[in-house]
Design an enzyme around this catalytic site. Structure first.
Site: not given
Length: 429
Positions: A194, A338
């Protein structure tokens, strides 16, 4: 008539046999008996909570209970763990019966302060007993073997998301991932960059792994992973943070769980750290007192596994691609993608396993600032989950799963009661 997309996973796969049997305590009968016996014991103890006794009798009663707890604690059997929980709840019940009946009085200001103190004590008690519920019987799993035939092994995409981390931190992780002991024709390693850095692209070429990037950083880590999901096609997704170095046997130990188990969406392993966090370094008890990660990865997560509530921790895990696609990919609505992703998987009826074996080693936060920043993000993310996707209202979750998730969320409210515990003595003075 239900369509395949509207059916839960438990409905779709209800008749499928697994060659990886559940631990004996996963038996529905065993868990039901555990809950029923605990409830019946509490019903009997409730009569004991409010039975008035003299101070001398109370002293003798407390001493007897403490002695009983000491004797029981020396046993390793499952019944001993449950008995300790019941003893603790009995003593807490008597305490709160006394607190409410005999200590709330005085002027309106005194009354308000007393009630507030009881409420924060109740929060501490609720969190304690939720912890008892979560950790009543930790599950210890063993890894099933992989097939001998290479073509029968599931294909795996190993994904390593990176942003602006130093190259010398990233390199060992990528190298270790490329050396995993797994059939090469069934494995592909990817750097998800990224940061769009030339040196990372060059590193991928040097180490012979795939390189993926995207034009923006929308969705942060979750968005990066979702972009990679659309560019890859492996049956399983193994995820490592860029400072988490996997052992060569990682996939040998984890991928086999997914065979003949289409309702299994996640296998999580512990995060093992070879560097000490600021508390361990500065206080000097690193070798004598277990740290916070030890409690979470070696007690809490195995305990939640009993209730099918062990959740994804962002790294050192393997997930099923088809399950992720069914819920729309990794969740981007919260900063703890998550745990939120795990919540959605469990809500759809998927299972999660926790393998308590250190197969990944990583770096702890180096400074107190980094540690606090990490904890603030976890706190913010869990409160976001509570606010926008509350586990209590998820119809696909079982009641034990809801309790496990609420325990993980309410833990992060601890600062409010602690603040009041500090202020309460000043109010008395």
């Amino acid at each position: 008539m239900k369509t395949p997309m509207s059916m839960s996973v438990s409905e779709k796969f209800s008749g499928i046999r697994s060659d990886s049997p559940e631990p004996h305590l996963f038996s529905a009968v065993r868990k039901s008996l555990l809950v029923i016996s605990g409830g019946a014991t509490l019903a009997v103890l409730s009569l004991f909570f409010t039975d008035p006794v003299s101070p001398q009798e109370q002293f003798i009663l407390g001493a007897v209970f403490c002695l009983a707890a000491w004797i029981v604690s020396r046993q390793e059997a499952q019944w001993a763990r449950v008995a300790l929980v019941m003893i603790s709840m009995a003593l807490a019940g008597r305490y709160f019966s006394w607190r409410i009946a005999q200590t709330i009085y005085g002027s309106p200001l005194d009354w308000v302060a007393s009630v507030m103190l009881v409420l924060v004590e109740a929060y501490a008690a609720v969190m304690t007993f939720l912890g008892f519920f979560v950790m009543v019987s930790p599950v210890r799993r063993t890894s099933p073997p992989l097939p001998k035939e290479e073509k029968e092994c599931p294909t795996v995409d190993v994904m390593i998301p990176v942003y602006n981390e130093p190259v010398d931190v990233i390199r060992p992780t990528i190298f270790a991932a490329s050396q995993l002991e797994y059939p090469l024709s069934r494995l592909r390693v990817w750097i998800l960059d990224d940061g769009r850095r030339k040196e990372i692209e060059a590193l991928s070429g040097e180490l012979g792994v795939g390189y993926l990037t995207r034009p923006d950083n929308k969705g942060a880590k979750a968005g990066n992973l979702n972009h990679a999901l659309g560019k890859t096609d492996g049956d399983l997704i193994a995820i490592f943070d860029c400072d988490h170095v996997p052992l060569p046997r990682f996939l040998q130990k984890t991928a086999g769980f997914f065979l003949n188990r289409p309702d299994l969406a996640l296998v999580q392993t512990p995060h093992h750290f070879y560097s000490r966090d600021p508390f361990e370094r500065n206080i000097g008890f690193g070798n004598q007192v277990p740290g916070e990660p030890d409690l979470f990865y070696h007690v809490i997560q195995p305990g939640m596994d009993l209730w099918n509530a062990a959740y994804f921790c962002g790294s050192a895990a393997v997930l099923r691609r088809s399950a992720l696609k069914e819920i729309g990919g990794f969740r981007t609505e919260t900063v703890t993608e998550d745990a939120h992703t795990s919540l959605c998987l469990h809500d759809r009826g998927y299972r999660s396993y926790y393998l308590e074996e250190a197969l990944v080693t990583g770096l702890s936060p180096d400074s107190m600032r980094d540690l606090i920043k990490q904890r603030v993000r976890w706190c913010r993310g869990m409160i976001q989950i509570f606010r926008i996707d509350n586990p209590l209202f998820k119809k696909g979750l079982s009641f034990p799963q809801k309790l496990c998730y609420m325990n993980a969320i309410f833990y992060w409210l601890f600062s409010i009661p602690r603040l009041f515990f500090l202020v309460a003595p000043l109010l008395y003075i």
